[in-house]
Scaffold this motif. Structure first.
Motif, PDB file in Angstrom:
ATOM      1  N   LYS A 195      -2.726  -4.951   1.241  1.00 55.15           N
ATOM      2  CA  LYS A 195      -1.491  -4.533   1.216  1.00 55.15           C
ATOM      3  C   LYS A 195      -1.324  -4.299   2.374  1.00 55.15           C
ATOM      4  O   LYS A 195       0.554  -3.423   2.038  1.00 55.15           O
ATOM      5  N   GLU A 196      -1.588  -3.421   3.614  1.00 58.87           N
ATOM      6  CA  GLU A 196      -1.366  -2.639   4.838  1.00 58.87           C
ATOM      7  C   GLU A 196      -0.376  -4.280   5.262  1.00 58.87           C
ATOM      8  O   GLU A 196       1.058  -3.044   5.450  1.00 58.87           O
ATOM      9  N   GLN A 228      -6.964  -3.721   0.989  1.00 60.82           N
ATOM     10  CA  GLN A 228      -6.677  -2.545   1.581  1.00 60.82           C
ATOM     11  C   GLN A 228      -5.642  -3.465   2.359  1.00 60.82           C
ATOM     12  O   GLN A 228      -4.353  -2.152   2.927  1.00 60.82           O
ATOM     13  N   PRO A 269      -9.086   2.522  -5.335  1.00 62.96           N
ATOM     14  CA  PRO A 269      -8.126   1.536  -4.928  1.00 62.96           C
ATOM     15  C   PRO A 269      -8.327  -0.459  -4.228  1.00 62.96           C
ATOM     16  O   PRO A 269      -8.794   0.858  -3.517  1.00 62.96           O
ATOM     17  N   GLY A 270      -7.993  -0.484  -4.995  1.00 62.31           N
ATOM     18  CA  GLY A 270      -8.594  -2.643  -4.476  1.00 62.31           C
ATOM     19  C   GLY A 270      -9.473  -2.803  -5.013  1.00 62.31           C
ATOM     20  O   GLY A 270      -9.349  -3.822  -4.913  1.00 62.31           O
ATOM     21  N   LEU A 307       0.452  -1.357   0.242  1.00 61.90           N
ATOM     22  CA  LEU A 307      -0.113   0.357  -0.555  1.00 61.90           C
ATOM     23  C   LEU A 307       1.183   1.250   0.219  1.00 61.90           C
ATOM     24  O   LEU A 307       0.115   2.522  -0.627  1.00 61.90           O
TER      25      LEU A 307
END
Length: 607
Positions: A489-490, A486, A383-384, A364
């Motif tokens: 991704k973090e 998301q 996003p995502g 991210l």
């Protein structure tokens, strides 16, 4: 009072117009009778509420609001204060909650009477009397517990009558009711700040008055609080406010934590870094130094974190690297405050940190671009949303506004004369779509779909997300999948960062800060919390789960085993054990003297 009650009775029968009656009541507010003024105020609020109960009477409300505005500017302080209280109460009861009422109340912030000005500012910032309310509720609860105990004791001792039983039930009901009130959280409505017509002009006028104000320090704090909230909510630019706040940022200053809150509230992304950088430097120089206690250092770091969460451009790399060195400080409060600042800048701008403190870059973070001051980057996709290109288990086809068969293949709907030509073109399109969308036809599990998303590059993700957003409507289930991507991704490390992926960094809390800053976020000092008896017992009982029953075990595990000496001692006759039992008894002082003398004489004979 008798005449007023008679007029109220006539008004209830709709024999008097409300305008005439309220004008008369507001003129009667000049009377020196406190009970009469309270009665007039309650009847004005009740009457206006009843008028607007079924539907708002805009014409009547407009006339009454104009009249109350004239009362606010009157020379009689009591009448002006009462009219202000009436408007505030009507706003809180959602009767007059329009912009005109709010702007009339905003004009009361410049009243020459201190009580009126303070009441108007309190309306906009909310009541800050939580501590006083807690102490009052504690005292009331103690008195109620004492009354309840005495009532129960009297009922136990004396004769049980119906009257005393009702008294006990009433005491229990009041205690339970007040306990529910104590547990209920106070809710404040700050929507009035959004209804102000010209917040920039209001903030500038309040600042000019604050500079020349000779009132008590508490009144100055309330004015600073309102200015800071106006700046933060409406993203105003008032450069002279920051040097004013900077003068109060010292550890010995009274209510310095509230001043820290005001400094953080007045920061937003549109404030130039040159205006906020001196405030950050002052906090660092005056608080984050080892000549002060660890609590002061922790509060200074927390204030810097809250300010930088709203405007990260005011922090320099040298200062940030100095502050993050406290991440290994001996005190836990300072250590956690420094680590929270470090975690904030890992998401906001990791380039300001030292290379060893930046951490492993996540997916991210690599997708996001670090924005400079004044820059605002917009994207044409969510996003995502690229995960929606992969068909996962449990997806129902044909459900939703955009989930139709057209997502998977082309459908021929032409009815023209050139039917053969269009059919050939459609066949070619079907072949191309089937060749390019083999991944979409395959059904993945949720975990496998996330892995496939992580394999894509940033450009491929953006392209797929843009295609999905522009071709279909998204449902709640789709947004849930996007949130899961998301979050993944973090946590997921960037694929090109390092080979070893065994250790995964914890999820960073980079949520956007709200409009208001709570005092607890500044005073948040990490210490071992004190547990009450209920919390300790809950911990104890939780540790006992899943283990054998504690206490002495009765009986033998093996009934055929031999007895122990202790068990044999219990079955012996008394004559065999009486001397041993007598020896364990406590000796008197005389017996100790005799035994000591005999032992000394025996030693003398031996020598």
């Amino acid at each position: 009072m008798a005449f007023v009650k008679a007029l109220v009775l006539l008004r209830n029968k709709n024999m008097i117009s409300p305008i005439d009656l309220h004008m008369l009541f507001f003129q009667l507010l000049h009377c020196q009778d406190k009970n009469l003024r309270q009665f007039l105020k309650e009847n004005i609020v009740t009457d206006i509420k009843n008028i607007n109960s079924k539907g708002k009477n805009m014409k009547l409300n407009k006339e009454l609001q104009n009249f109350m505005y004239e009362m606010l500017t009157s020379k009689h302080a009591v009448a002006a204060k009462t009219s202000l209280d009436v408007m505030v109460e009507l706003y809180n009861k959602h009767v007059w909650n329009d912009a005109k009422t709010v702007n009339i109340l905003a004009s009361a912030c410049f009243s020459k009477v201190t009580k009126i000005m303070v009441a108007a500012i309190k309306f906009f910032i909310g009541k800050d009397n939580e501590e006083a309310e807690e102490t009052d509720s504690d005292c009331e609860s103690e008195n109620e517990n004492n009354v309840l105990k005495s009532t129960m004791m009297a009922l136990k001792v004396s004769k049980k009558t119906k009257k005393k039983q009702r008294k006990l039930e009433k005491a229990k009901y009041i205690a339970q009711k007040n306990q529910k009130k104590k547990k209920a959280k106070a809710s404040f409505d700050f929507s009035a700040l959004h209804l102000i017509h010209d917040p920039q002009d209001l903030a500038e006028k309040l600042y000019k008055r604050l500079e020349k104000m000779n009132e008590r320090f508490e009144v100055k704090l309330m004015t600073m609080n309102m200015i800071s909230r106006l700046i933060g909510v409406h993203q105003l630019y008032l450069p002279n406010f920051y040097p004013l706040v900077q003068r109060f940022l010292f550890p010995h200053q009274r209510e310095v934590t509230k001043v820290m809150v005001f400094a953080a509230q007045a920061a937003h992304n549109q404030v130039p870094p040159d205006d906020l950088e001196p405030v950050v430097r002052t906090l660092a120089n005056n608080f984050v130094t080892e000549r002060y206690s660890s609590e002061v250092m922790a509060m200074g770091l927390n204030a810097i974190r809250e300010l930088c969460a709203r405007n990260p451009y005011c922090m320099s790399d040298d200062l940030l690297q100095d502050l993050t060195q406290y991440k290994t400080y001996k005190n836990k409060g300072v250590m956690m405050a420094a680590r929270s600042l470090l975690s904030l800048f890992r998401g906001k701008n990791p380039e300001l940190l030292a290379k060893k403190d930046r951490g492993a870059p996540s997916e991210l973070r690599m997708e996001k671009k670090v924005e400079q001051f004044g820059e605002n980057s917009a994207v044409s996709y969510i996003p995502g949303a690229e995960i929606l290109t992969f068909k996962t288990q449990g997806d129902d086809e044909g459900i939703g506004l955009g989930d139709t068969d057209s997502d998977d293949e082309w459908v021929d709907v032409s009815h023209s004369d050139n039917e053969m030509d269009t059919e050939e073109e459609n066949n070619k399109a079907v072949n191309k779509s089937t060749d390019g969308n083999k991944e979409e036809e395959k059904v993945f599990s949720t975990k496998d779909a996330l892995k496939e998303v992580m394999k894509l590059t940033a450009k491929e993700r953006a392209a797929r997300a843009a295609d999905v957003v522009s071709s279909r409507f998204l449902s709640d289930a789709d947004f849930a999948k996007i949130a899961a991507v998301q979050a993944a991704k973090e946590v997921e490390m960037f694929s090109n960062s390092r080979k070893n992926k065994k250790r995964k960094r914890a999820v960073e809390n980079n949520a956007e800060s709200g409009e208001l800053v709570s005092l607890k976020s500044i005073e948040m000092i990490y210490k071992k919390r004190k547990h009450n008896k209920d919390a300790r017992m809950e911990t104890i009982m939780g540790g006992r789960e899943g283990r054998d029953k504690f206490g002495a075990k009765r009986g033998r595990m093996n009934p055929n085993a031999s007895t122990t000496n202790r068990e044999k001692f219990k079955t012996k006759s008394f004559m065999m054990v009486k001397y041993k039992v007598a020896g364990k008894q406590k000796r008197s002082f005389r017996e100790k003297q005799i035994r000591l003398r005999n032992s000394l004489l025996k030693q003398k004979k031996n020598y």
